[in-house]
Design a protein around this motif. Sequence first.
Motif, PDB file in Angstrom:
ATOM      1  N   ALA A 147     -17.236   3.196   1.838  1.00  0.00           N
ATOM      2  CA  ALA A 147     -17.344   2.188   0.774  1.00  0.00           C
ATOM      3  C   ALA A 147     -17.003   2.751  -0.604  1.00  0.00           C
ATOM      4  CB  ALA A 147     -18.757   1.610   0.772  1.00  0.00           C
ATOM      5  N   PHE A 148     -17.361   4.015  -0.849  1.00  0.00           N
ATOM      6  CA  PHE A 148     -17.200   4.526  -2.219  1.00  0.00           C
ATOM      7  C   PHE A 148     -16.299   5.759  -2.330  1.00  0.00           C
ATOM      8  CE2 PHE A 148     -21.459   2.596  -1.829  1.00  0.00           C
ATOM      9  CZ  PHE A 148     -21.293   1.529  -2.703  1.00  0.00           C
ATOM     10  N   ILE A 149     -16.606   6.765  -1.505  1.00  0.00           N
ATOM     11  CA  ILE A 149     -15.923   8.049  -1.719  1.00  0.00           C
ATOM     12  C   ILE A 149     -14.423   7.959  -1.396  1.00  0.00           C
ATOM     13  CG2 ILE A 149     -15.867  10.502  -1.065  1.00  0.00           C
ATOM     14  CD1 ILE A 149     -18.897  10.256  -0.507  1.00  0.00           C
ATOM     15  N   ALA A 150     -14.106   7.431  -0.180  1.00  0.00           N
ATOM     16  CA  ALA A 150     -12.691   7.359   0.218  1.00  0.00           C
ATOM     17  C   ALA A 150     -11.880   6.521  -0.775  1.00  0.00           C
ATOM     18  CB  ALA A 150     -12.571   6.814   1.635  1.00  0.00           C
ATOM     19  N   PRO A 151     -12.351   5.313  -1.163  1.00  0.00           N
ATOM     20  CA  PRO A 151     -11.574   4.541  -2.157  1.00  0.00           C
ATOM     21  C   PRO A 151     -11.422   5.288  -3.480  1.00  0.00           C
ATOM     22  CG  PRO A 151     -13.209   3.138  -1.105  1.00  0.00           C
ATOM     23  CD  PRO A 151     -13.499   4.525  -0.667  1.00  0.00           C
ATOM     24  N   ALA A 152     -12.473   6.036  -3.870  1.00  0.00           N
ATOM     25  CA  ALA A 152     -12.397   6.773  -5.138  1.00  0.00           C
ATOM     26  C   ALA A 152     -11.354   7.884  -5.056  1.00  0.00           C
ATOM     27  CB  ALA A 152     -13.767   7.362  -5.472  1.00  0.00           C
ATOM     28  N   ILE A 153     -11.334   8.587  -3.934  1.00  0.00           N
ATOM     29  CA  ILE A 153     -10.340   9.669  -3.761  1.00  0.00           C
ATOM     30  C   ILE A 153      -8.932   9.056  -3.766  1.00  0.00           C
ATOM     31  CG2 ILE A 153      -9.459  11.440  -2.174  1.00  0.00           C
ATOM     32  CD1 ILE A 153     -12.367  11.730  -1.140  1.00  0.00           C
ATOM     33  N   ALA A 213     -13.937   8.833  12.070  1.00  0.00           N
ATOM     34  CA  ALA A 213     -14.363   7.836  11.078  1.00  0.00           C
ATOM     35  C   ALA A 213     -13.899   8.248   9.683  1.00  0.00           C
ATOM     36  CB  ALA A 213     -15.880   7.693  11.109  1.00  0.00           C
ATOM     37  N   VAL A 214     -13.935   9.548   9.423  1.00  0.00           N
ATOM     38  CA  VAL A 214     -13.489  10.040   8.107  1.00  0.00           C
ATOM     39  C   VAL A 214     -11.995   9.769   7.925  1.00  0.00           C
ATOM     40  CG1 VAL A 214     -13.135  12.140   6.737  1.00  0.00           C
ATOM     41  CG2 VAL A 214     -15.308  11.766   7.896  1.00  0.00           C
ATOM     42  N   VAL A 215     -11.202  10.089   8.973  1.00  0.00           N
ATOM     43  CA  VAL A 215      -9.749   9.889   8.888  1.00  0.00           C
ATOM     44  C   VAL A 215      -9.425   8.393   8.797  1.00  0.00           C
ATOM     45  CG1 VAL A 215      -7.550  10.272  10.060  1.00  0.00           C
ATOM     46  CG2 VAL A 215      -9.317  12.017  10.162  1.00  0.00           C
ATOM     47  N   ALA A 216     -10.057   7.602   9.676  1.00  0.00           N
ATOM     48  CA  ALA A 216      -9.789   6.150   9.694  1.00  0.00           C
ATOM     49  C   ALA A 216     -10.216   5.530   8.358  1.00  0.00           C
ATOM     50  CB  ALA A 216     -10.537   5.498  10.851  1.00  0.00           C
ATOM     51  N   GLY A 217     -11.338   5.986   7.828  1.00  0.00           N
ATOM     52  CA  GLY A 217     -11.825   5.476   6.540  1.00  0.00           C
ATOM     53  C   GLY A 217     -10.828   5.744   5.433  1.00  0.00           C
ATOM     54  N   PHE A 218     -10.213   6.927   5.494  1.00  0.00           N
ATOM     55  CA  PHE A 218      -9.228   7.291   4.476  1.00  0.00           C
ATOM     56  C   PHE A 218      -7.993   6.378   4.579  1.00  0.00           C
ATOM     57  CE2 PHE A 218      -5.520   9.736   3.121  1.00  0.00           C
ATOM     58  CZ  PHE A 218      -5.899  10.080   1.834  1.00  0.00           C
ATOM     59  N   PHE A 219      -7.520   6.183   5.818  1.00  0.00           N
ATOM     60  CA  PHE A 219      -6.331   5.353   6.019  1.00  0.00           C
ATOM     61  C   PHE A 219      -6.575   3.912   5.555  1.00  0.00           C
ATOM     62  CE2 PHE A 219      -4.306   8.686   8.295  1.00  0.00           C
ATOM     63  CZ  PHE A 219      -2.971   8.342   8.362  1.00  0.00           C
ATOM     64  N   THR A 220      -7.718   3.359   5.902  1.00  0.00           N
ATOM     65  CA  THR A 220      -7.984   1.967   5.508  1.00  0.00           C
ATOM     66  C   THR A 220      -8.124   1.867   3.984  1.00  0.00           C
ATOM     67  OG1 THR A 220     -10.258   2.378   6.148  1.00  0.00           O
ATOM     68  CG2 THR A 220      -8.991   1.038   7.637  1.00  0.00           C
ATOM     69  N   ALA A 221      -8.696   2.915   3.386  1.00  0.00           N
ATOM     70  CA  ALA A 221      -8.826   2.910   1.923  1.00  0.00           C
ATOM     71  C   ALA A 221      -7.447   2.924   1.266  1.00  0.00           C
ATOM     72  CB  ALA A 221      -9.636   4.121   1.469  1.00  0.00           C
ATOM     73  N   VAL A 222      -6.506   3.635   1.891  1.00  0.00           N
ATOM     74  CA  VAL A 222      -5.148   3.700   1.343  1.00  0.00           C
ATOM     75  C   VAL A 222      -4.445   2.355   1.508  1.00  0.00           C
ATOM     76  CG1 VAL A 222      -2.870   4.751   1.645  1.00  0.00           C
ATOM     77  CG2 VAL A 222      -4.911   6.174   1.747  1.00  0.00           C
ATOM     78  N   LEU A 223      -4.610   1.765   2.699  1.00  0.00           N
ATOM     79  CA  LEU A 223      -3.857   0.555   3.010  1.00  0.00           C
ATOM     80  C   LEU A 223      -4.475  -0.709   2.418  1.00  0.00           C
ATOM     81  CD1 LEU A 223      -3.002   1.435   6.707  1.00  0.00           C
ATOM     82  CD2 LEU A 223      -1.445   1.454   4.781  1.00  0.00           C
ATOM     83  N   ASN A 224      -5.746  -0.653   2.116  1.00  0.00           N
ATOM     84  CA  ASN A 224      -6.447  -1.837   1.622  1.00  0.00           C
ATOM     85  C   ASN A 224      -5.809  -2.452   0.370  1.00  0.00           C
ATOM     86  OD1 ASN A 224      -8.445  -3.616   2.278  1.00  0.00           O
ATOM     87  ND2 ASN A 224      -9.931  -2.682   0.895  1.00  0.00           N
ATOM     88  N   PRO A 225      -5.413  -1.620  -0.617  1.00  0.00           N
ATOM     89  CA  PRO A 225      -4.807  -2.211  -1.822  1.00  0.00           C
ATOM     90  C   PRO A 225      -3.525  -2.999  -1.553  1.00  0.00           C
ATOM     91  CG  PRO A 225      -5.411   0.065  -2.202  1.00  0.00           C
ATOM     92  CD  PRO A 225      -5.572  -0.175  -0.748  1.00  0.00           C
TER      93      PRO A 225
END
Lengths: 267, 538
Positions: free
Chosen positions: B40-46, B125-137
């Motif tokens: 929710a927070f860290i991956a989107p912030a990175i 989950a860490v990798v998937a979280g990162f990818f979704t954070a990238v693609l979400n925008p």
Amino acid sequence: MGNNLLKALIRTESLSKYYGKGGEIKAVDELNLEVYEGETFGLLGPNGAGKTTTVRLLNCIIKPTNGTAIVNDLDILKDETEVKRITGLLAESPGLYEKLSAQEFLEFMGALYDVPPKILHGRIEDLLKLFSLYDRRDHLLEGYSRGMKQKILIAAAIIHDPPILFLDEPTSMLDPRAALMVKDLIKTLADKAGKTIFICSHILPIVEELCDRIGIISQGRLIALGTIAEIIAQTGTKTLEDAFIAITGGVQEKELLAWREQKAVGS
Amino acid sequence: MVPKWLVIAKNEYNLRLSGIRSIRPYFPYIVIGLLAVYVAFIAPAIVSAFIDELLAFFLSQVAVAMIQILMFLLFIYILILPITYTLRDVQTGQLEIFLAAPIKPSDVLLGEFLGVVPFYAIAVAVVAGFFTAVLNPLGLGLVQIAIIIMVFVLIFFSALWIGSLIAALLRTKFGKASRGKDIGRALSVILVLPLIALMYAIMSGGVLEALANPGTSGIVKTLLSLVPSSWGAEVIISFASNPGDIAAVGVETLIRFGGQITFLVVVLWLGTKVANRAYSLEPITFTASRAKPDGVFYKSIKYLLGGKSSSSLLVSVCKDYGRRLENLSWLVYVVGLVVMLNIFFGDPSSDLEDTLFSLSLMMSPFLATFVVGTGTTREKANLFIFKKAPSGMGKFVKARLLQGLIVVVPIAAAVTVIFTIVLPQITLISLLTNTILVSLRATAFVIFVLGFVLLIPSFSEKSRDRTLHAVINLQITIFTSIGLTIILPILGLDFRKILPNLDLFMGFLYNHLLQTAIISLVGIMLISLGKRKLRRIE
């Protein structure tokens, strides 16, 4: 013991296990023996004679090359799961889960053998108390001494209260006090609980004390079978130790110091 | 009755968490909570810090092949982890417990697999979280995000299942004899090298450059399209190109995603079919390893040491070292690492000084640590053999020191010759100087590491423990090495300043020799203290 009247709970029929190319290594060769219900049977033999292989075959851990065995009317080739359910095994060098506590390990073993949870917890408590390990039940097994680990393994072997028990060197790592307790336990399990017990050992006093009948195995072949008195009589010796040496072969007294004489010649 | 696979899974899970038994019940909640914060927070912030570059990358020509490579790497990593974990310490003792119990081998396999799923799932989950954070925008729809997460889950389950199965098969194959266990440990070291090579290639930017070429990119895409992880990568890229419009790529998604599901079902089915082979105590071979008569090498050592008892001792120690494939695999690993670092990160315009600096600073500590540091105090029982003998500890230290030098110095010298000879305008003198200096530094590190290992020994037959101990040793050794290059000039011990008329390289050479001497002296001191410590060990 009137063997004709007793039911043979374990019966091997030309049971064989060969290894290597063309089966040149005969770990167990044409083994034919019967172990009767309620009997404590001892399988003796020197190192590498085939004792552990026999136990593994009878517990369906490995498959025979030829022949079969019937364990409580169940064929080890056809009824693998049921055979495993009615037997308990204390293996010669089993692996413990060292990162589990004694309580956790016994819970795990009980669950593997489908012991109902209601019975299991009480039984674990009783067994731990019996083996004087109750106070250390929460300690990880990695911190246990070899003797303590052996006690836990014996407890694990009987956790599902099987009618047939296979004990491979049951007292080899125990101190005299613990060994005495295990011997008493084996006797009680046989006499009072009617268990059939199959012991593998090369510690002759243990076998002498506990076993109704013994078999001597060497290089995979059963070379003697009977009560201790019968075997001593057959070999014309006075003790089981002498009988064992007479059957399996030993070192002559004059050979014992031959190495020193050779050194003297060299120097 | 509780299903057997669940009993085994629970046991595996508990075993892995035995180190934190007091907080074990709260572990899932803690992990889920932390992952939720991350997603929710860290991956989107990175991601927000690099969002423009990342989005540009996802929409670029190289993205398809690059994402395929990254997903393939993830697939291989997850596959290889249980294998290396198992091979490092092959244990078949517990196998007898399972085989004696009324359980099907497929239940054991499933249980062992599910027991470790939660731990590997954290990484996924860490990798998937990162990818979704990238693609979400980009404006992906909820279904698209859900499918992307499922893509990761499918890759994860397929790879971990295959890895668990291979690990079980290898454990059965290698676990019954010491030789097999040794082969397993050696494999666990070597297996990592190709992955490191691929990672270095990506990190150095070489892969991106290569993929910019449509021809190379096409070959990579074609080759990787056979791997199921690539089907998932194609799904992700197609969603990135068509955010919020799943219908535009509906058929392709169905085929690729369906392909992944089919693959997982097939490997699950195959796994249950071969599980019988994976859990067996039938001996694989009855051929015992035999020692060959001493060859020229050992005969030479005996001859050079005058055939005294010390020569026999050294030969015995060398044999014990050389006959363990695990030890040799560490040598291959270190040399491989040095070669790869040079290939991927080496500066083509580097000079003699750079080469000398990197080899002395990096390769020598690595070699010394993994040769001397991993085997010296392997078993307490071995040490007691020496302790029992008259002047045993002295003999032990001398033999270990010589053995370390016999292995480390020639390898360090050979690598230096190869790396120096390729430099432009190299002369025989500078080649010799470089080789001698690196060899001296390697000698100093052997003394230093031996001293350190004797002072803080790790008595364990477990490869994992010894590797951890070696890594700590390595950190200390490298830290000492780098520390000296920083501290000595601060203390005014810089020959380039003490003797300003000195040629720059000569100044560097003197500094190098001074550092080597200090490392050796500290090492000798540590050895002396270590010997005392070992004498006191009971």
